[in-house]
Design an enzyme around this catalytic site. Structure first.
Site, PDB file in Angstrom:
ATOM      1  N   ASP A  13       0.854  -1.170   0.000  1.00 56.13           N
ATOM      2  CA  ASP A  13       0.000   0.000   0.000  1.00 56.13           C
ATOM      3  C   ASP A  13       0.902   1.235   0.000  1.00 56.13           C
ATOM      4  O   ASP A  13       2.099   1.142   0.318  1.00 56.13           O
ATOM      5  CB  ASP A  13      -0.886  -0.049   1.254  1.00 56.13           C
ATOM      6  CG  ASP A  13      -1.742   1.186   1.417  1.00 56.13           C
ATOM      7  OD1 ASP A  13      -2.383   1.606   0.435  1.00 56.13           O
ATOM      8  OD2 ASP A  13      -1.759   1.747   2.535  1.00 56.13           O
ATOM      9  N   ASP A  15      -0.106   5.174   0.979  1.00 57.36           N
ATOM     10  CA  ASP A  15      -0.288   6.101   2.091  1.00 57.36           C
ATOM     11  C   ASP A  15      -0.395   5.350   3.413  1.00 57.36           C
ATOM     12  O   ASP A  15      -1.254   4.481   3.583  1.00 57.36           O
ATOM     13  CB  ASP A  15      -1.551   6.939   1.879  1.00 57.36           C
ATOM     14  CG  ASP A  15      -1.485   7.769   0.608  1.00 57.36           C
ATOM     15  OD1 ASP A  15      -0.659   8.690   0.547  1.00 57.36           O
ATOM     16  OD2 ASP A  15      -2.253   7.472  -0.327  1.00 57.36           O
ATOM     17  N   ASP A 175      -1.523  -0.955   5.919  1.00 55.48           N
ATOM     18  CA  ASP A 175      -1.883  -0.466   7.257  1.00 55.48           C
ATOM     19  C   ASP A 175      -3.389  -0.393   7.464  1.00 55.48           C
ATOM     20  O   ASP A 175      -3.837   0.126   8.490  1.00 55.48           O
ATOM     21  CB  ASP A 175      -1.276   0.919   7.482  1.00 55.48           C
ATOM     22  CG  ASP A 175      -1.953   1.987   6.625  1.00 55.48           C
ATOM     23  OD1 ASP A 175      -2.147   1.752   5.411  1.00 55.48           O
ATOM     24  OD2 ASP A 175      -2.309   3.059   7.167  1.00 55.48           O
TER      25      ASP A 175
END
Length: 231
Positions: A13, A15, A175
Site C-alpha cells: 500500500d 499512504d 496499514d
C-alpha cells in the site's frame, strides 16, 4: 534475508505504509473544511480517516463536524480537494524511516515489488518519481487502474497478473483493513503495517504478521514465505 526464486512479489500500500503522507493529506482536507467555515482536525484524527480515497476522506472530515454535503457540493469539493492535494502532495510527504533500505533488501532477495493503492495511478507515479522510488516497482496499481479497488481482491489480483505472479506467491503489506481483506480474498498472504494510519484486528483478518516499523519488513517477508514453503 534468504533469497527466493523469481516471480514472487511483495505488494505495498502507499499512504500510511510506504509513505507518510498524512500531513499533506490533512492540510488539503483542512483547506476544504475552511471553505465551509469548519475547523481543522488533529492530525491523529485525520490519519484514522485515510484509506478509502479522497471522496471518503472528505466525507469523513465534514461528518466529524456533524455536516453532510449534498452530492453536487460533495463532487465539487472532491474535485477541488484533488487539485489542491496534487499541487502540494510533496510538501511534507516522505518515505517512512527505513523504507528505502528495506525495499532494496527485499528486491536483492529476488522479490518483485508492486504498489497497490487507492490513490489514482498517475499521481502515484508522480509521487514515487519525486521520492526516487518509482524504478523499484514492477507495477503500480492505482485506485483507477481496474474496475474495482481494495478491499475487492480484484485490485490485488489484477496487479499481480500484470507482473505474472500468482496470489499464492505474493504478500500484501498494508496499514488498513482493506489491504488485509483484499489479500485474503485474492488468496495472498498479508502483513499488517501497525505503524501506519489504520486500525484493524489483523489476526482476525488473516494477516500472517504485523510489523512496528519498516526495518522489520524484510524479516517478516522471509518468515511468511518460509512458512508458505513449509506448507
Amino acid at each position: 534475508m534468504p533469497s527466493f526464486a523469481p516471480r514472487r512479489a511483495v505488494c505495498l500500500d502507499l499512504d500510511g505504509t510506504l509513505i507518510d503522507s498524512a500531513p499533506d493529506l490533512a492540510t488539503a482536507l483542512h483547506r476544504r473544511l475552511a471553505a465551509h467555515g469548519l475547523a481543522p482536525h488533529p492530525l491523529a484524527a485525520v490519519k484514522r480517516m485515510i484509506g478509502d480515497g479522497a471522496r471518503v476522506l472528505l466525507s469523513r472530515g465534514v461528518a466529524a463536524h456533524g455536516v453532510t454535503l449534498d452530492e453536487a457540493v460533495l463532487a465539487a469539493e472532491v474535485a477541488a480537494y484533488i487539485r489542491d492535494y496534487d499541487a502540494h502532495a510533496l510538501d511534507e510527504t516522505r518515505p517512512f524511516p527505513g523504507a528505502v533500505e528495506a525495499l532494496d533488501q527485499i528486491a536483492a532477495a529476488g522479490f518483485l515489488l508492486a504498489i497497490v493503492t487507492t490513490k489514482p495511478e498517475a499521481p502515484t507515479h508522480t509521487i514515487l518519481r519525486a521520492l526516487g522510488l518509482d524504478s523499484r516497482f514492477a507495477t503500480v496499481a492505482g485506485g483507477d487502474s481496474f474496475p474495482v479497488r481494495k478491499p475487492d481482491p480484484g485490485h490485488l489480483s489484477g496487479a499481480l497478473a500484470r507482473i505474472g505472479v500468482a496470489p499464492r506467491d505474493a504478500v500484501m503489506v498494508g496499514d488498513h483493513r482493506n489491504d488485509l481483506l483484499a489479500a485474503r480474498g485474492a488468496g495472498a498472504a498479508s502483513i499488517f503495517a501497525a505503524y501506519g494510519y489504520g486500525e484493524a484486528d489483523h489476526a482476525a483478518l488473516g494477516a500472517a504478521a504485523a510489523i512496528a516499523g519498516f526495518g522489520e519488513l524484510p524479516g517478516a517477508v522471509a518468515s511468511v514465505f518460509q512458512a508458505l514453503a513449509a506448507g
